[in-house]
Design a protein around this motif. Structure first.
Motif, mmCIF file in Angstrom:
data_model
loop_
_atom_site.group_PDB
_atom_site.id
_atom_site.type_symbol
_atom_site.label_atom_id
_atom_site.label_comp_id
_atom_site.label_asym_id
_atom_site.label_seq_id
_atom_site.Cartn_x
_atom_site.Cartn_y
_atom_site.Cartn_z
ATOM 1 N N ILE A 1 23.450 -37.056 53.847
ATOM 2 C CA ILE A 1 22.183 -37.658 54.245
ATOM 3 C C ILE A 1 21.626 -36.811 55.379
ATOM 4 O O ILE A 1 22.174 -36.778 56.477
ATOM 5 C CB ILE A 1 22.358 -39.123 54.690
ATOM 6 N N SER A 2 20.543 -36.078 55.089
ATOM 7 C CA SER A 2 19.936 -35.197 56.069
ATOM 8 C C SER A 2 18.437 -35.134 55.798
ATOM 9 O O SER A 2 17.909 -35.911 55.001
ATOM 10 C CB SER A 2 20.579 -33.805 55.999
ATOM 11 N N ALA A 3 17.760 -34.209 56.468
ATOM 12 C CA ALA A 3 16.308 -34.060 56.287
ATOM 13 C C ALA A 3 15.958 -32.584 56.206
ATOM 14 O O ALA A 3 16.470 -31.777 56.981
ATOM 15 C CB ALA A 3 15.558 -34.718 57.446
ATOM 16 N N PHE A 4 15.096 -32.249 55.265
ATOM 17 C CA PHE A 4 14.567 -30.888 55.186
ATOM 18 C C PHE A 4 13.189 -30.929 54.532
ATOM 19 O O PHE A 4 12.763 -31.961 54.008
ATOM 20 C CB PHE A 4 15.517 -29.932 54.444
ATOM 21 N N GLY A 5 12.495 -29.823 54.588
ATOM 22 C CA GLY A 5 11.120 -29.789 54.117
ATOM 23 C C GLY A 5 10.977 -29.288 52.693
ATOM 24 O O GLY A 5 11.919 -28.770 52.089
ATOM 25 N N GLU A 6 9.754 -29.442 52.165
ATOM 26 C CA GLU A 6 9.426 -28.876 50.851
ATOM 27 C C GLU A 6 8.895 -27.467 51.070
ATOM 28 O O GLU A 6 7.698 -27.206 50.962
ATOM 29 C CB GLU A 6 8.388 -29.748 50.127
ATOM 30 N N ASP A 7 9.785 -26.547 51.409
ATOM 31 C CA ASP A 7 9.407 -25.169 51.676
ATOM 32 C C ASP A 7 10.517 -24.250 51.167
ATOM 33 O O ASP A 7 11.479 -24.711 50.542
ATOM 34 C CB ASP A 7 9.142 -24.953 53.175
ATOM 35 N N LEU A 8 10.386 -22.945 51.417
ATOM 36 C CA LEU A 8 11.372 -21.996 50.912
ATOM 37 C C LEU A 8 12.759 -22.275 51.485
ATOM 38 O O LEU A 8 13.768 -22.194 50.775
ATOM 39 C CB LEU A 8 10.943 -20.561 51.250
ATOM 40 N N TYR A 9 12.817 -22.603 52.780
ATOM 41 C CA TYR A 9 14.100 -22.924 53.389
ATOM 42 C C TYR A 9 14.692 -24.193 52.780
ATOM 43 O O TYR A 9 15.894 -24.286 52.533
ATOM 44 C CB TYR A 9 13.955 -23.084 54.899
ATOM 45 N N GLY A 10 13.828 -25.186 52.557
ATOM 46 C CA GLY A 10 14.287 -26.423 51.947
ATOM 47 C C GLY A 10 14.830 -26.192 50.546
ATOM 48 O O GLY A 10 15.837 -26.787 50.141
ATOM 49 N N ASP A 11 14.167 -25.318 49.790
ATOM 50 C CA ASP A 11 14.646 -24.976 48.445
ATOM 51 C C ASP A 11 16.026 -24.330 48.511
ATOM 52 O O ASP A 11 16.890 -24.595 47.668
ATOM 53 C CB ASP A 11 13.665 -24.022 47.755
ATOM 54 N N LYS A 12 16.226 -23.473 49.519
ATOM 55 C CA LYS A 12 17.521 -22.799 49.657
ATOM 56 C C LYS A 12 18.612 -23.800 50.031
ATOM 57 O O LYS A 12 19.728 -23.749 49.493
ATOM 58 C CB LYS A 12 17.439 -21.699 50.713
ATOM 59 N N ILE A 13 18.294 -24.709 50.957
ATOM 60 C CA ILE A 13 19.257 -25.742 51.339
ATOM 61 C C ILE A 13 19.647 -26.575 50.121
ATOM 62 O O ILE A 13 20.834 -26.808 49.855
ATOM 63 C CB ILE A 13 18.676 -26.652 52.444
ATOM 64 N N SER A 14 18.634 -27.018 49.374
ATOM 65 C CA SER A 14 18.876 -27.841 48.191
ATOM 66 C C SER A 14 19.727 -27.106 47.163
ATOM 67 O O SER A 14 20.703 -27.651 46.630
ATOM 68 C CB SER A 14 17.535 -28.258 47.578
ATOM 69 N N TYR A 15 19.369 -25.849 46.888
ATOM 70 C CA TYR A 15 20.090 -25.074 45.878
ATOM 71 C C TYR A 15 21.549 -24.866 46.272
ATOM 72 O O TYR A 15 22.463 -25.053 45.456
ATOM 73 C CB TYR A 15 19.403 -23.719 45.675
ATOM 74 N N GLU A 16 21.782 -24.472 47.526
ATOM 75 C CA GLU A 16 23.153 -24.194 47.955
ATOM 76 C C GLU A 16 24.002 -25.457 48.013
ATOM 77 O O GLU A 16 25.194 -25.432 47.726
ATOM 78 C CB GLU A 16 23.153 -23.454 49.292
ATOM 79 N N CYS A 17 23.380 -26.577 48.387
ATOM 80 C CA CYS A 17 24.120 -27.850 48.398
ATOM 81 C C CYS A 17 24.554 -28.239 46.990
ATOM 82 O O CYS A 17 25.722 -28.553 46.739
ATOM 83 C CB CYS A 17 23.263 -28.959 49.005
ATOM 84 N N ARG A 18 23.608 -28.219 46.072
ATOM 85 C CA ARG A 18 23.931 -28.618 44.695
ATOM 86 C C ARG A 18 24.923 -27.647 44.061
ATOM 87 O O ARG A 18 25.815 -28.070 43.299
ATOM 88 C CB ARG A 18 22.656 -28.704 43.861
ATOM 89 N N SER A 19 24.801 -26.353 44.377
ATOM 90 C CA SER A 19 25.741 -25.372 43.832
ATOM 91 C C SER A 19 27.162 -25.619 44.315
ATOM 92 O O SER A 19 28.133 -25.318 43.617
ATOM 93 C CB SER A 19 25.311 -23.953 44.222
#
Length: 361
Positions: A113-131
């Motif tokens: 449970i965290s917070a991030f934005g809908e931006d390039l960094y947010g996409d990277k966070i999301s991708y690496e977490c799910r991976s």
């Protein structure tokens, strides 16, 4: 969960084949009311699928920071006020997120449970977490704010010399948002939080889920101050020497000071404390035991992720009922794996690899 929902869930646990009418007759309410309560229990995650299959798969919840790490590694002796030749790497980071990834790679089912934005960094966070296998379905994603970022410079030995963090978005992870995640927290085998969270949110979590086992990463001396008066609500804490000084007001010079500081924190209600001592290893204390454990010899490539790996090791050991000696060694080997890899999180970290190291001692 409401009292009525608790009653119904208890009945289903005892008899998964019980009908809605039988529940209604026993409780003296209508069958339609029972249907509504069961629907709510399903939405909250206590029941899954048809036939009242109970969702009891164990998991850890981590609540804390998620950001993108921008790390500069100096190839030569670091010179201040000058340009240094080196290597720059960009990866997903954040104390909470890093602990979650280490836990997931160790084999623990993990929700972040965290917070991030809908931006390039947010996409990277999301991708690496799910991976890495982290469940991020309960994270807060904001459209109009930038994701957190952390910029650090490491010297020729892999030690961090200076860093700047931009983590304003974490303040939007507030009490109202967390209230909607109560069922996730309630069903956790353990909960890990970091001090990037606001003090109000930390207090809310500790007071409203007092019966749960909380692990805390104090992050830094400045942020450790947030939990100075809340230590007694935690099960396990992992500060370094400087954070321990901040929490206790004791200047630590020798082992007696370490032991005295640990005793002060335990007397406040804390169950276990692991004080990390850098190259010296770790000092552990609980109600019955205290001991110093030396660090394994390892060539340091990147020192930034060792604490996150150590905390993940502690949580993994706890949910798997490991004896304290094994838990300490498991966690220290997790930290060793982090230290020995250029990435903040060693992609090869796993419980199997750590157990192999422990068996070869």
């Amino acid at each position: 969960m409401t009292l009525r929902e608790k009653e119904i869930l208890s009945m289903i646990k005892k008899n998964p084949m019980i009908s809605q009418q039988e529940i209604a007759d026993y409780l003296g309410i209508t069958r339609s009311s029972v249907a509504v309560h069961i629907s709510n229990l399903t939405k909250k995650g206590y029941i899954k699928g048809k036939g009242y299959v109970l969702n009891e798969e164990a998991y850890v919840t981590v609540i804390g920071g998620a950001n993108v790490d921008i790390q500069g590694f100096s190839l030569c002796k670091l010179k201040l006020n000058d340009s240094n030749p080196g290597i720059v790497k960009v990866s997903a980071g954040g104390v909470g997120r890093n602990i979650a990834e280490n836990l997931s790679r160790l084999g623990a089912k993990t929700k972040l449970i965290s917070a991030f934005g809908e931006d390039l960094y947010g996409d990277k966070i999301s991708y690496e977490c799910r991976s890495a296998g982290i469940d991020i379905d309960n994270c807060l994603v904001l459209k109009n704010l930038p994701s957190s970022s952390y910029l650090s410079v490491l010297d020729e030995n892999g030690d961090m010399k200076v860093a700047i963090s931009d983590m304003d978005i974490i303040d939007y992870l507030n009490i109202d948002f967390i209230k909607a995640k109560a069922h996730i927290i309630e069903n956790s085998s353990a909960i890990v939080i970091d001090t990037n969270l606001s003090q109000d949110l930390i207090e809310y979590l500790l007071s409203n889920f007092r019966y749960k086992d909380f692990f805390i990463d104090t992050v830094s001396t400045a942020k450790a101050n947030k939990v100075k008066d809340l230590i007694g609500y935690f099960h396990t804490i992992k500060p370094n020497i400087y954070e321990t000084e901040e929490l206790t007001g004791i200047k630590i010079i020798d082992n007696k000071d370490i032991e005295k500081a640990a005793e002060i924190l335990l007397n406040k209600g804390l169950k276990r404390i692991f004080i990390t001592l850098g190259e010296r290893g770790v000092f552990y204390k609980d109600e019955y035991t205290q001991k110093y454990v030396s660090s394994p010899n390892v060539k340091v490539v990147n020192a930034t992720g060792a604490g996150d790996a150590f905390m993940a090791g502690l949580v993994y050991s706890y949910i798997n009922d490991m004896k304290i000696d094994d838990a300490i060694h498991f966690s220290m080997y997790a930290a060793e794996m982090a230290l020995s890899h250029e990435n903040t999180i060693n992609p090869n970290i796993s419980a199997e690899n750590i157990f192999k190291k422990m068996r070869s001692e």
